[in-house]
Design a protein around this motif. Structure first.
Motif, PDB file in Angstrom:
ATOM      1  N   LEU A  91    -131.108 -10.629 -70.064  1.00 44.65           N
ATOM      2  CA  LEU A  91    -130.325 -11.818 -69.723  1.00 44.65           C
ATOM      3  C   LEU A  91    -128.831 -11.501 -69.729  1.00 44.65           C
ATOM      4  O   LEU A  91    -128.110 -11.846 -68.792  1.00 44.65           O
ATOM      5  CB  LEU A  91    -130.636 -12.959 -70.685  1.00 44.65           C
ATOM      6  CG  LEU A  91    -129.918 -14.280 -70.407  1.00 44.65           C
ATOM      7  CD1 LEU A  91    -130.248 -14.815 -69.018  1.00 44.65           C
ATOM      8  CD2 LEU A  91    -130.290 -15.308 -71.473  1.00 44.65           C
ATOM      9  N   LEU A  92    -128.371 -10.825 -70.762  1.00 44.24           N
ATOM     10  CA  LEU A  92    -126.946 -10.492 -70.833  1.00 44.24           C
ATOM     11  C   LEU A  92    -126.553  -9.506 -69.734  1.00 44.24           C
ATOM     12  O   LEU A  92    -125.446  -9.592 -69.186  1.00 44.24           O
ATOM     13  CB  LEU A  92    -126.577  -9.958 -72.207  1.00 44.24           C
ATOM     14  CG  LEU A  92    -126.696 -10.987 -73.339  1.00 44.24           C
ATOM     15  CD1 LEU A  92    -126.350 -10.352 -74.677  1.00 44.24           C
ATOM     16  CD2 LEU A  92    -125.828 -12.210 -73.076  1.00 44.24           C
ATOM     17  N   ALA A  93    -127.450  -8.612 -69.369  1.00 44.80           N
ATOM     18  CA  ALA A  93    -127.175  -7.688 -68.263  1.00 44.80           C
ATOM     19  C   ALA A  93    -127.041  -8.457 -66.948  1.00 44.80           C
ATOM     20  O   ALA A  93    -126.159  -8.175 -66.138  1.00 44.80           O
ATOM     21  CB  ALA A  93    -128.271  -6.634 -68.160  1.00 44.80           C
ATOM     22  N   ALA A  94    -127.902  -9.451 -66.746  1.00 40.63           N
ATOM     23  CA  ALA A  94    -127.849 -10.254 -65.518  1.00 40.63           C
ATOM     24  C   ALA A  94    -126.559 -11.062 -65.427  1.00 40.63           C
ATOM     25  O   ALA A  94    -126.020 -11.279 -64.344  1.00 40.63           O
ATOM     26  CB  ALA A  94    -129.058 -11.187 -65.443  1.00 40.63           C
ATOM     27  N   LEU A  95    -126.052 -11.507 -66.564  1.00 36.14           N
ATOM     28  CA  LEU A  95    -124.829 -12.315 -66.583  1.00 36.14           C
ATOM     29  C   LEU A  95    -123.567 -11.468 -66.705  1.00 36.14           C
ATOM     30  O   LEU A  95    -122.456 -11.985 -66.578  1.00 36.14           O
ATOM     31  CB  LEU A  95    -124.874 -13.310 -67.751  1.00 36.14           C
ATOM     32  CG  LEU A  95    -126.006 -14.333 -67.719  1.00 36.14           C
ATOM     33  CD1 LEU A  95    -126.029 -15.132 -69.018  1.00 36.14           C
ATOM     34  CD2 LEU A  95    -125.871 -15.242 -66.525  1.00 36.14           C
ATOM     35  N   GLY A  96    -123.732 -10.183 -66.942  1.00 39.02           N
ATOM     36  CA  GLY A  96    -122.613  -9.293 -67.220  1.00 39.02           C
ATOM     37  C   GLY A  96    -121.535  -9.243 -66.160  1.00 39.02           C
ATOM     38  O   GLY A  96    -120.366  -9.057 -66.468  1.00 39.02           O
ATOM     39  N   GLY A  97    -121.864  -9.407 -64.909  1.00 45.26           N
ATOM     40  CA  GLY A  97    -120.871  -9.348 -63.834  1.00 45.26           C
ATOM     41  C   GLY A  97    -120.199 -10.677 -63.543  1.00 45.26           C
ATOM     42  O   GLY A  97    -119.337 -10.756 -62.674  1.00 45.26           O
ATOM     43  N   SER A  98    -120.566 -11.710 -64.262  1.00 46.32           N
ATOM     44  CA  SER A  98    -120.018 -13.044 -64.001  1.00 46.32           C
ATOM     45  C   SER A  98    -118.737 -13.259 -64.801  1.00 46.32           C
ATOM     46  O   SER A  98    -118.714 -13.039 -66.009  1.00 46.32           O
ATOM     47  CB  SER A  98    -121.032 -14.124 -64.397  1.00 46.32           C
ATOM     48  OG  SER A  98    -122.259 -13.917 -63.744  1.00 46.32           O
ATOM     49  N   SER A  99    -117.696 -13.707 -64.124  1.00 44.53           N
ATOM     50  CA  SER A  99    -116.444 -13.957 -64.844  1.00 44.53           C
ATOM     51  C   SER A  99    -116.558 -15.259 -65.635  1.00 44.53           C
ATOM     52  O   SER A  99    -117.271 -16.182 -65.250  1.00 44.53           O
ATOM     53  CB  SER A  99    -115.265 -14.024 -63.874  1.00 44.53           C
ATOM     54  OG  SER A  99    -115.403 -15.126 -63.014  1.00 44.53           O
ATOM     55  N   SER A 153    -124.565 -22.684 -62.590  1.00 46.55           N
ATOM     56  CA  SER A 153    -125.773 -21.874 -62.602  1.00 46.55           C
ATOM     57  C   SER A 153    -125.451 -20.437 -62.247  1.00 46.55           C
ATOM     58  O   SER A 153    -124.570 -20.170 -61.429  1.00 46.55           O
ATOM     59  CB  SER A 153    -126.800 -22.432 -61.619  1.00 46.55           C
ATOM     60  OG  SER A 153    -127.212 -23.714 -62.020  1.00 46.55           O
ATOM     61  N   PHE A 154    -126.203 -19.523 -62.862  1.00 49.18           N
ATOM     62  CA  PHE A 154    -126.025 -18.092 -62.641  1.00 49.18           C
ATOM     63  C   PHE A 154    -127.377 -17.499 -62.276  1.00 49.18           C
ATOM     64  O   PHE A 154    -128.371 -17.769 -62.956  1.00 49.18           O
ATOM     65  CB  PHE A 154    -125.503 -17.419 -63.917  1.00 49.18           C
ATOM     66  CG  PHE A 154    -124.157 -17.920 -64.332  1.00 49.18           C
ATOM     67  CD1 PHE A 154    -122.995 -17.324 -63.855  1.00 49.18           C
ATOM     68  CD2 PHE A 154    -124.042 -19.012 -65.176  1.00 49.18           C
ATOM     69  CE1 PHE A 154    -121.748 -17.790 -64.227  1.00 49.18           C
ATOM     70  CE2 PHE A 154    -122.801 -19.496 -65.562  1.00 49.18           C
ATOM     71  CZ  PHE A 154    -121.648 -18.874 -65.081  1.00 49.18           C
ATOM     72  N   PRO A 155    -127.426 -16.684 -61.220  1.00 50.30           N
ATOM     73  CA  PRO A 155    -128.701 -16.067 -60.829  1.00 50.30           C
ATOM     74  C   PRO A 155    -129.182 -15.095 -61.918  1.00 50.30           C
ATOM     75  O   PRO A 155    -128.386 -14.364 -62.494  1.00 50.30           O
ATOM     76  CB  PRO A 155    -128.386 -15.327 -59.540  1.00 50.30           C
ATOM     77  CG  PRO A 155    -126.896 -15.183 -59.511  1.00 50.30           C
ATOM     78  CD  PRO A 155    -126.317 -16.262 -60.367  1.00 50.30           C
ATOM     79  N   ILE A 156    -130.483 -15.173 -62.188  1.00 51.38           N
ATOM     80  CA  ILE A 156    -131.095 -14.256 -63.160  1.00 51.38           C
ATOM     81  C   ILE A 156    -132.473 -13.852 -62.641  1.00 51.38           C
ATOM     82  O   ILE A 156    -133.127 -14.620 -61.933  1.00 51.38           O
ATOM     83  CB  ILE A 156    -131.246 -14.888 -64.572  1.00 51.38           C
ATOM     84  CG1 ILE A 156    -132.122 -16.127 -64.525  1.00 51.38           C
ATOM     85  CG2 ILE A 156    -129.891 -15.174 -65.182  1.00 51.38           C
ATOM     86  CD1 ILE A 156    -132.582 -16.610 -65.892  1.00 51.38           C
ATOM     87  N   PRO A 157    -132.924 -12.660 -62.995  1.00 52.78           N
ATOM     88  CA  PRO A 157    -134.304 -12.301 -62.660  1.00 52.78           C
ATOM     89  C   PRO A 157    -135.235 -13.083 -63.609  1.00 52.78           C
ATOM     90  O   PRO A 157    -134.909 -13.295 -64.768  1.00 52.78           O
ATOM     91  CB  PRO A 157    -134.363 -10.799 -62.942  1.00 52.78           C
ATOM     92  CG  PRO A 157    -133.260 -10.545 -63.908  1.00 52.78           C
ATOM     93  CD  PRO A 157    -132.201 -11.573 -63.652  1.00 52.78           C
ATOM     94  N   ILE A 158    -136.366 -13.520 -63.123  1.00 52.07           N
ATOM     95  CA  ILE A 158    -137.235 -14.323 -63.958  1.00 52.07           C
ATOM     96  C   ILE A 158    -138.422 -13.539 -64.509  1.00 52.07           C
ATOM     97  O   ILE A 158    -139.349 -14.120 -65.055  1.00 52.07           O
ATOM     98  CB  ILE A 158    -137.736 -15.599 -63.247  1.00 52.07           C
ATOM     99  CG1 ILE A 158    -138.461 -15.248 -61.947  1.00 52.07           C
ATOM    100  CG2 ILE A 158    -136.572 -16.534 -62.993  1.00 52.07           C
ATOM    101  CD1 ILE A 158    -139.175 -16.414 -61.337  1.00 52.07           C
ATOM    102  N   ASP A 159    -138.343 -12.226 -64.422  1.00 49.89           N
ATOM    103  CA  ASP A 159    -139.428 -11.424 -64.990  1.00 49.89           C
ATOM    104  C   ASP A 159    -139.314 -11.402 -66.504  1.00 49.89           C
ATOM    105  O   ASP A 159    -140.161 -11.014 -67.208  1.00 49.89           O
ATOM    106  CB  ASP A 159    -139.407  -9.996 -64.440  1.00 49.89           C
ATOM    107  CG  ASP A 159    -138.144  -9.255 -64.799  1.00 49.89           C
ATOM    108  OD1 ASP A 159    -137.105  -9.882 -65.019  1.00 49.89           O
ATOM    109  OD2 ASP A 159    -138.209  -8.006 -64.853  1.00 49.89           O
TER     110      ASP A 159
END
Length: 159
Positions: A91-99, A153-159
């Motif tokens: 989850l944190l990796a998916a959000l990592g590029g978001s300012s 909302s922030f895109p995340i993988p749902i796996d």
């Protein structure tokens, strides 16, 4: 040989519509803290927002503890509650590029603790009263200096 501890997932207790939205949009939504049950949470985040001159602070909370009955009662409605588990690392990796994203474990303090009376500014959105310590809460925040919004909302993988 010692067993490696499997990292405890982040658990989000929510209502079914939230889970359906997450699955259908493959995105994590952060929202306002203004209607949270614990008004101390509101106070600390609001003080942080004011002191940093932010237009917007949104949040989402996760539990890192084992299941408790009251999580269902406090965090969900009676008939449509769900628990969604997330890998903290993914989850944190998916959000990592978001300012504007910040995250951290909640710090639990007793009211008579001297650090509670003058907490550091950066600690404010992660403070909570000591009686809630069994939640082992983890928060993700979104901060914006220019735009006031109610959700993001922030895109995340749902796996």
């Amino acid at each position: 040989m010692a067993k490696l501890k499997k990292p405890r997932p982040l658990s989000r207790y929510a209502d079914l519509p939230y889970a359906l939205h997450l699955l259908s949009t493959q995105s994590l939504s952060l929202g306002s803290y203004e209607h949270w049950e614990d008004k101390n949470d509101f106070h600390y985040i609001e003080a942080y927002k004011q002191q940093k001159n932010l237009k917007c602070v949104l949040a989402i909370c996760f539990v890192q503890a084992t299941e408790r009955f009251h999580y269902w009662k406090v965090f969900t409605s009676k008939s449509s509650g769900v628990r969604i588990e997330f890998s903290k690392r993914k989850l944190l990796a998916a959000l990592g590029g978001s300012s504007g994203i910040r995250s951290g474990r909640v710090i639990y303090r007793k009211l008579d603790d001297p650090k509670t009376s003058k907490p550091a500014l950066e600690e404010l959105p992660f403070l909570k009263r000591y009686p809630f310590r069994d939640e082992k809460e983890f928060r993700i925040l979104y901060e914006d200096e220019a735009t006031e919004i109610d959700t993001k909302s922030f895109p995340i993988p749902i796996d």
